[in-house]
Every structure is written in C-alpha cells, then in structure tokens.
Design an enzyme around this catalytic site. Structure first.
Site: not given
Length: 600
Positions: A427, A554, A556
C-alpha cells in the site's frame, strides 16, 4: 400427501457456541474460540464465527491502530476488528461485514426501524427491541455459507468482546440469555474464559478472579457449560475441583488454557482435554465424522486419539518450534507503540517462514527514526534504526496513513533499491517506493503524494476520484478487487503461480498517477499488475534487482498458516537466497504450500 414435508430434507437447527471473558481484557478469547472452531472442524463440522464488539463505532475503520490494533479488511470491503482475521486464518473462512457486530450497527438499525415506523408507535427500549435486534442479527448471519463448500454452517461461534461486568456488555448478556431460551439449551453452549493467576514464590494458583467473573455471569442469567482457565501453568486437579465446586461446572468441563510454546498448540491442547467430544455431546452432534483438514492434507480419520484428527496442526506446531535456519526481516512502520497494528502482516511473515522451515526474527523499525531530523534530535535512535535496517536480510514496509514517518519510508525504499536488498512494499510501501524512484531516477525534485504534499510539483500519487475527503468511514477503495498481471515473465507472475488474474483485498484512498507510468517504466520500474481497465497500478517491480516488489493491495489479509501469501513467501525466500532455487524446483512458478507437502 399434499403439503407434507420430507423429514430428511429438514434443515438441522443451528448450534451456537458463545464465549465470554472475565476479570481483564486480553486473555485470548479470540484465540480460544478460533481453536474451538479448529477442534470442531477436526470432528467434521462446518463452522462460522461472529465477533460482537460493544463499542459504539459502526466498525473499526476509523479507529487508530495505536489504540485498537489493525483494521482487518474483509472480502466484501467490511472493516473489522483484528479478531476476524484470527477466525479467517485459523478456520480458513471468508467472512463478511455482517460477521462483525458492533453496538453502533445495532443501534443504527434500531433507530432506522423506529424512524420508518417498524415498531408501530411503541416505545423503543433496550428490552425487547435492542435485544431482539441482536438475536435476529446473529440468527441471520449464522446461516451464511463462509467456506469453500458453499454449504450452510452447522455450528456458529460467537465471541462477546469486552469483559463480563462491563456496562456496555450488559445488553448482550441479556440478549444471550433470551437467545438461550429461544434456541434451547441443546443448541447453545456457553464458554467462559476466566483468569487463574499464579501468585507468590510458592506458585499457588488463585481461583478468586475466575470465581468472581463467573458470579457476574450468573447474575446476568447465564451459566458456563465449559470453564476455560487462562493460566501460566497447567491447572492441576485440586484447582479444577475447587473451581467445579464454586462455579458449578463439572470437573471434566474445567479446561486448562495454560501458556504453550506457540499458537498452533492451542487446538492440540483443547483436543487433549476432549473439548471436541464435550461440545459435540452437549450439542447432540456425532463424534464419528471424518476430519476436515487444512489444505496440505495431513489429516486422517482417527477414532482413537483426538489429537490425531489434528495432524496438520501438529505439523505447524512442530515446525514452529523446530526449524533449520533463521530469517531476519525489518518491518519499517509508524505504529510502533502497538504491535497489533501490524498483526496480519506479522502473521503472514510467520506463515511464510513456517513453509520455508525458518524461524522469523522481526526487527521493528520506527520509520520516523530514519529521517534526517531524527539524526539531530535523537542520534542514538537514528543510528539504531539504520543499523537494524541494514543488518536485516529483507525489508517490509506496510501500509499506513498520515505524513508522520513517510520520509523514513521513502529513505528505506531508496536504500533497498541501491543496496539490492530484498524489499516488499504494501500500500503506502508502494507509494513511497514510487516517490523515491521519481526523485532519484527521474530527477523529479519534490515528487510526492498529494496526501503528504498538496502543492507538490510532481504528484506521482493522487487522490482516488471516488473517495471522500470528508467522510472517513467506509469511503476508501475497499475489499477484494481483480489485478491483471500483464507480463507472464514478471517476478510477480511467477510468485502468483503463473496466474494472469489474481484477487486481493484493498484499503486505500490514493493511487499512483497513471500518466506518470511510462516515465517510470522507461527507467526500469515496471508496473506488472494493473486493474482490469489498466488505469490503476496494483503491482510494481524493479528490473535488475533480486527482489524489489510492491503492491497497492494488502496481501496479508488472505495469508493462511498452510498457504502463505505469495509475496511474503517470495520475500522470505529471497532474503535467505533461496528464491531462484525454489522457483526452479517448482517448475518456474512458485507453488505455495509445497514446502508443507514434504512434512506430510
């Protein structure tokens, strides 16, 4: 006969497992209920989960990471508490914004109903209107399919946030008491997580905090069916008997939740104490189903030892404690006051290290300490920050908002670019890498994002056209979006297994200015991933660098213990000099999860 119902086609009643916590916050309700879900999955049942947060915010989207930890983004764009991430990772679920219930959402719904005449002029009260809204919400969301089977869940796990006795939790306890009466005790099981501290040199466990929190729960009209005791050491038989007597819970239903060496041992700990069988017996569920495994499939149907149903989790646990090497990653962020601000990033790195059979060592680097002014104001911290960055094998710059520490992230990207150090930007980590490249390689002095400098002469990152600059909550580019990887020879394509299209979750208000892209690519910064209109830059990588990759999304949020995010696995492998060898062994594209197959 006309109008008759085939009994075999009737939908079985939903089973509910609710957890509360007592005495203090932070005992681990999220980990406990997630682990209960793992155990129930090992018994073959489809589960779902709901998190109740008593705060008045509509969602976690506007909350500071320093105060509340990370904002977890769901597939549909919902912004939620980080516990939703625990559920998705542990149980391999895809939850929705509806699975996160806050007081703000409940009261908003009740007030809207009142304004539209739903209550037919009645006085709107906490009981029955708010409590009914809570129960209706849980009932409706519980039946939504959330796993890969696409089938209706069989057991709904409900975590009631906060602590029993808190004012803001009282209405939820009342709602749970009514809900128990509505669905029946045979379809409802209450777990209470209590604190059993060990005091003094003698190491004597003290049961009073747990007794007191159970007393408060009973005053609210609820009685625990399972009492889980959070303790530093295993709860002995004498303590179990004492708690059984004072809390009116069967001794075998008093469960020791003592400290273990790693998170993946918690489901094994519960299985060793027959928690799965206890819950199944209470809820009238069969204990003879075939176990539902993790994606690398070590599981076998096992009727003898409960822990044998959790063979995959034993692999994860054993590998966490036994590894062949180490990898040091510097995490360069701005929310260093609360490690939970980067909870999913840390988990994703741990997942990657697990597959690579490595022990992860994190170096926490405050990006503001990498800036020139820190050298003047706090020279020791400045030197320590740069030393940690330079000594790490790989560097990760996660997302964040606001101007503080941004120039430190820009400097980090510049150092990794020049020093050929493996770098992953997420990001704002992509945006700062772009800013640094524009200044250093394109000679665009003063290049910046309009988020950090509205008057920049070279706005290489700009505000999203559809975002709102006044309403903060839920107005960003949120949720799962498609990314087209246009270059099949790119590192990004290889990391994502050769897939031309990937789907990852987003949370941002700014993006790379598309008109600047040709200039970047001419100098070697390739934007290999874009949206379906080729207007939004999703992935970039640096030519002639061992590993310099950044993404606007993102990754994750979709990393799982048995299936780490490809970009994180790539970073860990590159940091230890294994990436090229692994790609060659995998046939030219990364096969995520292959590292676990050998363990089975």
């Amino acid at each position: 006969m006309s109008g008759s119902v085939n009994a075999s086609s009737e939908v079985a009643p939903m089973k509910y497992v609710v957890i509360t916590g007592g005495t203090i916050s932070g005992l681990g309700k999220g980990t406990t209920i997630s682990s209960v879900g793992v155990v129930l999955r090992s018994h073959g049942f489809r589960v779902t989960s709901i998190k109740i947060d008593p705060y008045l915010n509509i969602d976690a989207g506007t909350m500071s990471p320093l105060e509340h930890g990370e904002v977890y983004v769901l597939e549909d764009g919902g912004e939620a508490d980080l516990d939703l991430g625990n559920y998705e990772r542990f149980l391999d679920l895809t939850l929705t914004s509806g699975h996160s219930l806050t007081s703000g959402k409940v009261y908003e719904q009740v007030i809207k109903r009142e304004r539209t005449g739903h209550y037919l002029g009645k006085t709107v009260q906490m009981v029955p209107h708010v409590t009914d809204a809570i129960q209706d919400w849980i009932s409706d969301i519980a039946s939504k399919p959330v796993d890969k089977s696409g089938l209706r869940p069989e057991v709904c796990l409900v975590e009631l946030g906060g602590t029993v006795g808190d004012i803001e939790s009282a209405v939820y306890l009342e709602a749970m008491q009514q809900f128990l009466f509505k669905v029946g005790r045979e379809n409802f099981l209450m777990i209470h997580l209590g604190m059993v501290p060990v005091i003094g040199a003698t190491g004597e466990p003290k049961t009073k905090p747990c007794q007191h929190s159970v007393k408060l729960l009973r005053e609210a009209g609820l009685k625990p069916d399972l009492l889980m005791c959070r303790s530093e050491v295993p709860v002995d038989e004498a303590t179990r008997r004492k708690l059984s007597l004072f809390c009116q819970v069967a001794p075998e239903h008093v469960i020791s939740m003592h400290d273990v060496s790693n998170l993946y041992q918690v489901p094994l700990l519960l299985a060793e104490q027959n928690v799965g069988s206890i819950i199944c017996n209470h809820l009238g569920l069969s204990t003879s189903r075939v176990a539902r495994s993790l994606s690398f499939g070590c599981q076998k149907d096992a009727e003898t030892m409960p822990t044998q149903r959790l063979a995959d989790w034993k692999v994860l646990s054993d590998r966490t404690d036994s590894y062949i090497g180490n990898v040091t990653i510097a995490l360069v962020g701005k929310y260093m006051g609360n490690p939970d601000a980067y909870a999913s990033v840390v988990k994703a790195l741990q997942h990657a290290a697990l597959e690579a059979n490595l022990h992860l060592k994190l170096e926490w680097v405050d990006s503001s300490m990498l800036e020139p002014n820190a050298q003047q104001q706090e020279p020791k911290k400045y030197e320590a920050a740069w030393s940690a960055l330079k000594s790490a094998q790989g560097v990760l710059v996660p997302g964040g908002f606001g101007t503080r520490g941004i120039e430190g992230k820009v400097a980090t990207a510049g150092y990794c670019r020049a020093a050929k150090k493996p770098y992953l930007g997420i990001c704002v980590g992509l945006q700062t890498a772009v800013i640094e490249f524009a200044r250093s390689e394109l000679g665009w002095e003063g290049a910046n994002s309009t988020e950090f400098d509205e008057a920049t002469p070279h706005p290489v990152v700009e505000f999203l056209p559809e975002a709102s600059s006044t309403v903060m909550g839920g107005t960003m580019r949120l949720g799962s979006r498609a990314t087209i990887i246009r270059n099949p020879q790119s590192l990004a394509c290889k990391l994502y297994g050769g897939k031309p299209v990937i789907h990852e979750r987003h949370r941002h208000r700014y993006e790379v200015t598309a008109s600047c892209v040709p200039a970047f690519e001419a100098k070697g910064l390739q934007f290999t991933g874009q949206d379906d209109r080729a207007q939004r830059m999703e992935l970039c990588e640096l030519r002639d660098h061992p590993f310099f990759v950044a993404c606007q999304f993102h990754p994750e949020f979709q990393s799982r213990p048995a299936k780490p995010g490809p970009l994180f696995l790539g970073l860990v492998l590159a940091a230890t000099g294994q990436l090229e060898k692994r790609l060659e062994a995998d046939g030219g594209v990364l096969k995520v999860g292959a590292g676990f197959q050998k363990a089975c």
